[in-house]
Motif scaffolding. Structure first.
Motif, PDB file in Angstrom:
ATOM      1  N   SER A 109       0.841  -1.200   0.000  1.00 26.22           N
ATOM      2  CA  SER A 109       0.000   0.000   0.000  1.00 26.22           C
ATOM      3  C   SER A 109       0.879   1.253   0.000  1.00 26.22           C
ATOM      4  O   SER A 109       2.092   1.185   0.243  1.00 26.22           O
ATOM      5  N   ARG A 110       0.260   2.383  -0.223  1.00 28.30           N
ATOM      6  CA  ARG A 110       0.993   3.650  -0.183  1.00 28.30           C
ATOM      7  C   ARG A 110       1.611   3.866   1.200  1.00 28.30           C
ATOM      8  O   ARG A 110       2.750   4.318   1.326  1.00 28.30           O
ATOM      9  N   GLU A 111       0.846   3.536   2.241  1.00 24.71           N
ATOM     10  CA  GLU A 111       1.336   3.707   3.614  1.00 24.71           C
ATOM     11  C   GLU A 111       2.584   2.846   3.839  1.00 24.71           C
ATOM     12  O   GLU A 111       3.558   3.289   4.448  1.00 24.71           O
ATOM     13  N   GLN A 112       2.549   1.617   3.346  1.00 21.97           N
ATOM     14  CA  GLN A 112       3.714   0.732   3.479  1.00 21.97           C
ATOM     15  C   GLN A 112       4.896   1.264   2.666  1.00 21.97           C
ATOM     16  O   GLN A 112       6.048   1.162   3.100  1.00 21.97           O
ATOM     17  N   ALA A 113       4.604   1.850   1.512  1.00 26.23           N
ATOM     18  CA  ALA A 113       5.665   2.420   0.677  1.00 26.23           C
ATOM     19  C   ALA A 113       6.328   3.599   1.387  1.00 26.23           C
ATOM     20  O   ALA A 113       7.557   3.742   1.350  1.00 26.23           O
ATOM     21  N   ILE A 114       5.530   4.420   2.053  1.00 28.80           N
ATOM     22  CA  ILE A 114       6.092   5.554   2.792  1.00 28.80           C
ATOM     23  C   ILE A 114       6.988   5.051   3.922  1.00 28.80           C
ATOM     24  O   ILE A 114       8.081   5.586   4.153  1.00 28.80           O
ATOM     25  N   GLU A 115       6.555   3.997   4.605  1.00 34.15           N
ATOM     26  CA  GLU A 115       7.393   3.405   5.659  1.00 34.15           C
ATOM     27  C   GLU A 115       8.697   2.876   5.085  1.00 34.15           C
ATOM     28  O   GLU A 115       9.766   3.022   5.689  1.00 34.15           O
ATOM     29  N   LEU A 116       8.614   2.249   3.913  1.00 35.49           N
ATOM     30  CA  LEU A 116       9.809   1.714   3.251  1.00 35.49           C
ATOM     31  C   LEU A 116      10.770   2.851   2.893  1.00 35.49           C
ATOM     32  O   LEU A 116      11.984   2.751   3.129  1.00 35.49           O
TER      33      LEU A 116
END
Length: 193
Positions: A6-13
């Protein structure tokens, strides 16, 4: 063109490998412009937004040795579940640069031009907004075109890559308007007004 996270997971990455606030602002602006380009061109907005967001994923761990930029990102992305097509597209924004042995490669596909021109134009727009007291809300294309023509302004921004927008069937003015509008949408997130 499915995305494994997800976008949220991408931001965390992104934050796992990048902590510099200026870099994070660039990634958010790149996401916005790439999404807007994708929408205009009838492409998958989420997919191209993700490319914009993650395009410099390994910058935080390679910027001290620029030649290694884009050498770590492919493995990180594979571990996150991204396919080779996404990874190759992401790496294509480095074509022509002295990193990851990409000096002799050239972009040829519409998808590559979207990412490269979309992420590059953000540097010009952000620099111009900062010059204008962080103001983007009333930024006009003609002012940005003037700054584009002034090679001393935002010297590190590659004008040739920005001009790849023309390979997408857009004039420079159309591209600048689209990019300004896209960044206006997220101005509060990137410290502009």
């Amino acid at each position: 063109m499915t995305l494994p996270i997800s976008r949220e997971q991408a931001i965390e990455l992104v934050k796992k490998y990048n902590s510099d606030e200026k870099d994070l602002i660039h990634y958010l602006e790149s996401e916005a412009v790439c999404k807007a380009l994708a929408k205009k061109l009838g492409e998958n907005e989420d997919y191209f937004g993700m490319l914009g967001l993650l395009h410099d994923l390994d910058w935080g761990i390679t910027k001290n040795n620029v030649k290694t930029h884009l050498t770590k990102a492919p493995e990180i992305l594979r571990e996150a579940g991204f396919d080779e097509e996404f990874i190759e597209l992401l790496v294509s924004h480095g074509y022509g640069f002295e990193c990851a042995n990409l000096e002799d490669k050239k972009r040829t596909k519409k998808e590559e031009f979207i990412l490269a021109s979309g992420e590059t134009v953000t540097g010009l727009i952000h620099a111009y907004a900062l010059m204008r007291g962080k103001k983007i809300s009333d930024m006009e294309v003609k002012g940005l075109v003037k700054k584009f023509k002034d090679k001393a302004f935002a010297r590190g921004v590659d004008r040739e890559i920005i001009l790849e927008c023309e390979k997408l069937g857009l004039t420079l003015d159309e591209f600048f308007q689209l990019a300004i509008d896209a960044i206006k949408e997220i101005k509060n997130e990137v410290g502009l007004s």
